[in-house]
Design a protein around this motif. Structure first.
Motif, PDB file in Angstrom:
ATOM      1  N   SER A   1       0.914  -1.363  -0.180  1.00 37.82           N
ATOM      2  CA  SER A   1       0.032   0.138   0.023  1.00 37.82           C
ATOM      3  C   SER A   1       0.760   1.263  -0.086  1.00 37.82           C
ATOM      4  O   SER A   1       0.561   2.141  -0.715  1.00 37.82           O
ATOM      5  CB  SER A   1      -0.961   0.102   1.259  1.00 37.82           C
ATOM      6  OG  SER A   1      -1.655  -1.162   1.279  1.00 37.82           O
ATOM      7  N   GLU A   2       1.936   1.297   0.778  1.00 40.69           N
ATOM      8  CA  GLU A   2       2.772   2.225   0.872  1.00 40.69           C
ATOM      9  C   GLU A   2       3.530   2.765  -0.447  1.00 40.69           C
ATOM     10  O   GLU A   2       3.657   3.709  -1.012  1.00 40.69           O
ATOM     11  CB  GLU A   2       3.812   2.302   1.903  1.00 40.69           C
ATOM     12  CG  GLU A   2       4.594   3.373   2.314  1.00 40.69           C
ATOM     13  CD  GLU A   2       5.733   3.397   2.998  1.00 40.69           C
ATOM     14  OE1 GLU A   2       6.108   2.513   3.758  1.00 40.69           O
ATOM     15  OE2 GLU A   2       6.593   4.294   2.968  1.00 40.69           O
ATOM     16  N   ALA A   3       3.815   1.507  -1.168  1.00 43.15           N
ATOM     17  CA  ALA A   3       4.699   1.511  -2.449  1.00 43.15           C
ATOM     18  C   ALA A   3       3.452   2.299  -3.345  1.00 43.15           C
ATOM     19  O   ALA A   3       3.854   3.216  -4.219  1.00 43.15           O
ATOM     20  CB  ALA A   3       5.027   0.160  -2.867  1.00 43.15           C
ATOM     21  N   GLY A   4       2.467   1.811  -3.668  1.00 46.04           N
ATOM     22  CA  GLY A   4       1.516   2.258  -4.311  1.00 46.04           C
ATOM     23  C   GLY A   4       1.035   3.754  -4.079  1.00 46.04           C
ATOM     24  O   GLY A   4       1.060   4.917  -5.106  1.00 46.04           O
TER      25      GLY A   4
ATOM     26  N   LYS B   1       3.213   5.929  -2.459  1.00 43.20           N
ATOM     27  CA  LYS B   1       4.318   6.783  -3.182  1.00 43.20           C
ATOM     28  C   LYS B   1       4.399   7.015  -4.641  1.00 43.20           C
ATOM     29  O   LYS B   1       4.838   8.030  -5.162  1.00 43.20           O
ATOM     30  CB  LYS B   1       5.572   6.050  -2.611  1.00 43.20           C
ATOM     31  CG  LYS B   1       6.260   6.314  -1.032  1.00 43.20           C
ATOM     32  CD  LYS B   1       7.419   5.605  -1.138  1.00 43.20           C
ATOM     33  CE  LYS B   1       7.909   5.919   0.404  1.00 43.20           C
ATOM     34  NZ  LYS B   1       8.993   4.924   0.794  1.00 43.20           N
TER      35      LYS B   1
ATOM     36  N   GLY C   1       8.343  -2.852  -2.499  1.00 45.88           N
ATOM     37  CA  GLY C   1       6.962  -2.890  -1.976  1.00 45.88           C
ATOM     38  C   GLY C   1       5.931  -3.749  -2.812  1.00 45.88           C
ATOM     39  O   GLY C   1       5.298  -4.563  -2.274  1.00 45.88           O
TER      40      GLY C   1
END
Lengths: 97, 488
Positions: free
Chosen positions: B159-162, B164, B240
């Motif tokens: 989720s964090e990768a998305g 970002k 991620g």
């Protein structure tokens, strides 16, 4: 004419600075929209100045695409909020170097 | 009725096939129950659709270069070859997602649908011939990639990768549009074909405005390629996201970005002048930085996936170096590099994916003593790693050699030396895997269930081009011979 140029450049820079300095994700998304709004105004302005309508067409696409982007961004923020209970970037950091 | 703008729609069949495929897959997916994990017809349809697209592109390859839809798209051998690379990359990524456990079973069909969508965006980008199509292509590519990056919705890192990716992508697209609007303001058109005639005739003050605008414009493309000042998102997103997504990201968006960068450079900066000097200087510096930063960061990585992510940054730098020479030799060697990069990357990610499935992590140590258990796979991985380093007889060597040749023939010695040194640095981390696989004794003799006969055959089949492209490379270069940029 030039006052509009300064206005749109100001909006763009304000949005850009906001995306850099703001700490919560909702504000960052809003600033992103501000940036794109400034650019759209600039396209309209240049279109009036040069007399070609191509750029005004591009404004519609900018509006559509920025709406898509915000929809995706908001849905991701919500899915992250459900897990972490926060929208502040400082508290969200998971992936480390 | 004036339907002249539909006259050459026959050359647009590949893209239309993909759109039909994407819609068809959405409908097909809806017919399956949630409990049905194994979806044979879904995958068969995908493979048939992608194969049909590939054949349609092969037909297009023979056609004369032309522009369609009132000059907004170009169909030329260069764009067709780049599209073929992207289709093959998607094909590989789709099968990888089927056998890999990194994506939840319930989301596998979504992965296929969205990756076909990203492919459409990449194909629009590869043949974009005006600013509007370029922007639409980049955004089609990006918006679907955001979803792809955050596909493992229960995983925080994904989720964090998305997220970002969304934020970086939005900002870079905004900056690119700001540059684009100024270019429009100066030139007065968004058509590339008209811009070419206007650009050489600009006065000095207009050039002073348009050069920083092109710099801003470059941000958007550079972000897609992940070249150095804009590369920070790439390792985080690559780490991620699930492994098939990483494999997909390191091929399709990167090749599409390179394709559009080649087109823009060859179209606008072909004539000598201050603009050309500035752009070439910018590209040289960025390509040198991209190669170096990518390689140096890859050295002390523990995770093989992250190492491959950094190495894909440095490969993008090498491809950009081929652009600096501004000649057909350079473009040809970029196309060849793209073809070899495709096979090397896909094969490496397949082996990594299967090993990672077994151990649930992807550290270098997981490869220890692989040769005692799966000698065939260890040999294939060794070949791929040698090829990625650029050791002769393999195709990676020929690809790097072609770019070096192009650089030296135009007397860009500094960049050639940096490229050479970078190959040596990259040997360290590529050969680390080879050392672990071959020279170290194994810790256990567990079997890896996914290294079945079929998967071993598929990986071998993908490594074969890595060997043979290195030996029979002249044939492929002949194919790329016609890959000149069509300028009209």
């Amino acid at each position: 004419m030039s006052i509009y140029y300064y206005l749109s450049a100001f909006l763009f820079c304000l949005g850009l600075l906001g995306t850099i300095y703001k700490k919560d994700l909702i504000s960052i998304l809003l600033c992103l929209e501000l940036m794109l709004g400034g650019v759209a105004l600039l396209f309209v302005l240049f279109s009036r100045a040069t007399g070609f309508l191509d750029a005004q067409l591009q404004v519609f696409f900018i509006m559509i695409i920025s709406a898509c982007e915000v929809a995706i961004g908001l849905s991701m923020i919500i899915s992250l909020y459900r897990k972490k209970n926060t929208v502040y970037t400082d508290e969200l950091k998971i992936i480390s170097e | 009725m004036h339907l002249t703008y539909l006259a050459n729609i026959g050359h647009y069949i590949p893209e239309m096939l993909l759109v039909v495929l994407m819609v068809g897959l959405i409908i097909l997916e809806a017919t399956y129950k949630e409990s049905e994990k194994n979806r044979p017809y879904f995958y068969i349809t995908t493979y048939i659709g992608l194969a049909a697209t590939f054949i349609a592109l092969l037909v297009n390859l023979k056609a004369l270069p032309l522009t369609i839809f009132t000059n907004s798209m170009t169909i030329d051998p260069f764009s067709t070859l780049m599209k073929m690379i992207m289709v093959l990359g998607t094909f590989g990524a789709v099968y990888l997602s089927k056998i890999n456990r990194d994506i939840y079973d319930s989301l596998k069909s979504e992965y296929v649908i969205i990756s076909v969508g990203v492919l459409i965006g990449g194909m629009i980008l590869a043949s974009a011939n005006n600013m509007l199509m370029l922007y639409i292509g980049i955004e089609t590519l990006s918006i679907l990639s955001y979803v792809l990056a955050s596909l493992s919705k229960n995983n925080d890192r994904s989720s964090e990768a998305g997220l970002k990716y969304v934020l970086y992508g939005g900002i870079s697209a905004g900056i690119m549009l700001f540059g684009m609007s100024h270019i429009f303001g100066i030139v007065g058109t968004i058509q590339f074909s008209e811009m070419i005639t206007v650009l050489p005739t600009l006065e000095a003050w207009k050039i002073a405005v348009i050069m920083p605008s092109f710099l801003l414009f470059f941000v958007g493309i550079g972000y897609k390629i992940a070249c150095v000042p804009f590369h920070m998102w790439s390792p985080d997103v690559y780490e991620g996201s699930p492994l098939p997504v990483t494999a997909f990201f390191s091929i399709v968006p990167k090749i599409a970005g390179i394709a559009v960068l080649v087109r823009v450079t060859m179209m606008f900066f072909g004539h000598t002048g201050p603009m050309q000097i500035g752009w070439i200087g910018l590209l040289s510096i960025i390509s040198a930085l991209t190669m170096t930063v990518g390689n140096v960061s890859a050295i002390n990585q523990k995770s093989v996936k992250r190492m491959l992510a950094y190495s894909s940054i440095s490969h993008a730098g090498v491809m950009m170096a081929g652009l600096v020479v501004l000649s057909e030799i350079g473009v040809r060697s970029i196309v060849f590099y793209g073809i070899t990069y495709l096979f090397m990357t896909v094969a490496a990610f397949y082996i990594l994916g299967i090993v990672q499935d077994k151990y649930n992590n992807d550290h270098f140590e997981r490869f220890t003593g692989l040769i005692y258990r799966y000698p065939m796979m260890a040999i294939m991985m060794t070949i791929v790693m040698f090829s990625l380093t650029g050791i002769p007889p393999f195709s990676g060597f020929v690809a790097k050699f072609n770019i070096l040749y192009a650089l030296i023939s135009k007397k860009h010695f500094a960049l050639a030396i940096i490229l050479g040194f970078n190959s040596i640095v990259s040997a360290y981390y590529y050969l680390k895997i080879v050392r672990l696989m071959i020279l170290k004794k194994q810790e256990s003799d567990e079997t890896i269930s996914h290294f079945g006969f079929l998967n071993q055959m598929i990986i071998t089949a993908m490594t074969v081009p890595v060997i043979f492209l290195g030996i029979f490379w002249e044939r492929v270069m002949m194919l790329a011979q016609g890959a000149n940029i069509f300028i009209k």
